[in-house]
Design a protein around this motif. Sequence first.
Motif, PDB file in Angstrom:
ATOM      1  N   THR A  84     -14.915  74.852  15.163  1.00  0.00           N
ATOM      2  CA  THR A  84     -16.052  74.189  15.801  1.00  0.00           C
ATOM      3  C   THR A  84     -15.624  73.965  17.248  1.00  0.00           C
ATOM      4  O   THR A  84     -14.468  73.623  17.528  1.00  0.00           O
TER       5      THR A  84
ATOM      6  N   ALA B  88     -10.735  66.430  16.949  1.00  0.00           N
ATOM      7  CA  ALA B  88     -10.486  66.173  15.532  1.00  0.00           C
ATOM      8  C   ALA B  88      -9.176  66.780  15.059  1.00  0.00           C
ATOM      9  O   ALA B  88      -8.322  66.100  14.531  1.00  0.00           O
TER      10      ALA B  88
ATOM     11  N   PHE C 221     -17.424  68.682   7.985  1.00  0.00           N
ATOM     12  CA  PHE C 221     -16.998  68.609   9.384  1.00  0.00           C
ATOM     13  C   PHE C 221     -18.233  68.452  10.259  1.00  0.00           C
ATOM     14  O   PHE C 221     -19.348  68.806   9.873  1.00  0.00           O
TER      15      PHE C 221
ATOM     16  N   GLU D 100     -12.214  71.534  15.792  1.00  0.00           N
ATOM     17  CA  GLU D 100     -11.494  71.746  14.539  1.00  0.00           C
ATOM     18  C   GLU D 100     -11.303  73.248  14.353  1.00  0.00           C
ATOM     19  O   GLU D 100     -12.110  74.045  14.824  1.00  0.00           O
TER      20      GLU D 100
ATOM     21  N   HIS E 223      -8.056  71.921  10.864  1.00  0.00           N
ATOM     22  CA  HIS E 223      -8.708  71.583   9.611  1.00  0.00           C
ATOM     23  C   HIS E 223      -7.818  71.966   8.445  1.00  0.00           C
ATOM     24  O   HIS E 223      -7.195  73.014   8.428  1.00  0.00           O
TER      25      HIS E 223
ATOM     26  N   SER F 270     -15.498  72.649   3.289  1.00  0.00           N
ATOM     27  CA  SER F 270     -14.552  72.547   4.393  1.00  0.00           C
ATOM     28  C   SER F 270     -14.771  73.696   5.379  1.00  0.00           C
ATOM     29  O   SER F 270     -15.505  74.651   5.101  1.00  0.00           O
ATOM     30  N   LEU F 271     -14.112  73.603   6.525  1.00  0.00           N
ATOM     31  CA  LEU F 271     -14.226  74.668   7.521  1.00  0.00           C
ATOM     32  C   LEU F 271     -13.684  75.974   6.953  1.00  0.00           C
ATOM     33  O   LEU F 271     -14.294  77.032   7.107  1.00  0.00           O
TER      34      LEU F 271
END
Length: 397
Positions: free
Chosen positions: A282, A113, A103, A295, A116, A132-133
């Motif tokens: 984020t 975006a 990301f 996200e 997530h 990933s997040l």
Amino acid sequence: MRHYRIGDAEFPEETPALQKALAEAFSQKVRPLCLCRPAGVAMYIARFENHYLVKRMPSSGTRHDPSCSSYEPPYELSGLGPLIGDAIRIDDARGTAALRLDFALSKTGSRTAGAHGTSEAPSVKGESKRLSLRGLLHYLWQEGELTEWTALWAGKRGWGRVRSSLLDAARHMKVSGGALSDILFVPEVFQSEAKAAISARRTAALASLVPTAAGRRKLMVLVGEVKETQDARIGRKLLVKHMPDYPLMIDDSVWRRLQKRYAAELALWEADPSLHLIAITTFGLNAAGLPAIEEIALMIATENWIPFETIHEQKLLERLARLKRKSVKGLRFNLGADQPIVCATLPDAKPAAAALYVVPPEADERYEAALADMITARPEMTAWIWRPGDGEMPSLP
């Protein structure tokens, strides 16, 4: 009782002299060794208020003896296994972990975006060689030792301790060449009498988010407990506990996808007020200078801050929470729900450490085959399996 070696001296964990030795080692950047193994296992020192704690190095838990409180189960039992060496690269000499993220930490333009982890094919998403997040949140939680529990800690883990553990873990993680702690914001415990001072510290911490003339906006990562969401004139507002005066804006489309992707977590949170709903986002500043989520991923946790995914896992964790024995929760990271992971481990179970598996009622033949392979690959561990669709929970090892 654990013993540490600091320089040429050895200290039992409970000796009063240890705090002085740790303070000196902290100032001199000396690493203590945990003596659960003959050659010792390198640790680092964290300061919490005016107390010094010895913490394990990033992803080093498997090097400790199973009887040691710093022991972690093998990577292969959780979603961490596929990430080590690629998405997560450990530097033993520096005691750091370099992370490759899937990301963005900056953006151009105003398009958001989204929520997530909304992939319709989680197994494909699980093959990603970047973190990933949600995977980052899981890694912070694990390296902060927040996946571990014993009944002896009851009443001793609040948001202040959680925050300190996350920030300590982040200081040993690198993203894009810098420390993750430089771009991670975890709100401090809110105190109404210190509201102005807390707000000033937050403003200073988020100063880098102010857009520049170059047109590219920096993003930061926030980890916090969700308090509630509210309607806004356009979109929604996310309110984070301990940050009541700083709501984050969520685009309508992101909110709809979030509700779909995390329907189970939101339903569990709504049904049980003792649970914690953790968000990792984020975020940056929008055109009006307000904090806006780019996200987001969610994670549900027990009252003791132990993450879980299903009501069956919650029932097992409730039983483990009453034990004076240490348990360690396994996390999924990037893996999809159709792939098995260990739910929890009991490192001090006799005659061997025990791996506890909860098989979902909808598990198919592929899931069962993967689970059998996972158990076969770890013959040194006792496998305990609960299939809720077949009946009540078996007795624990």
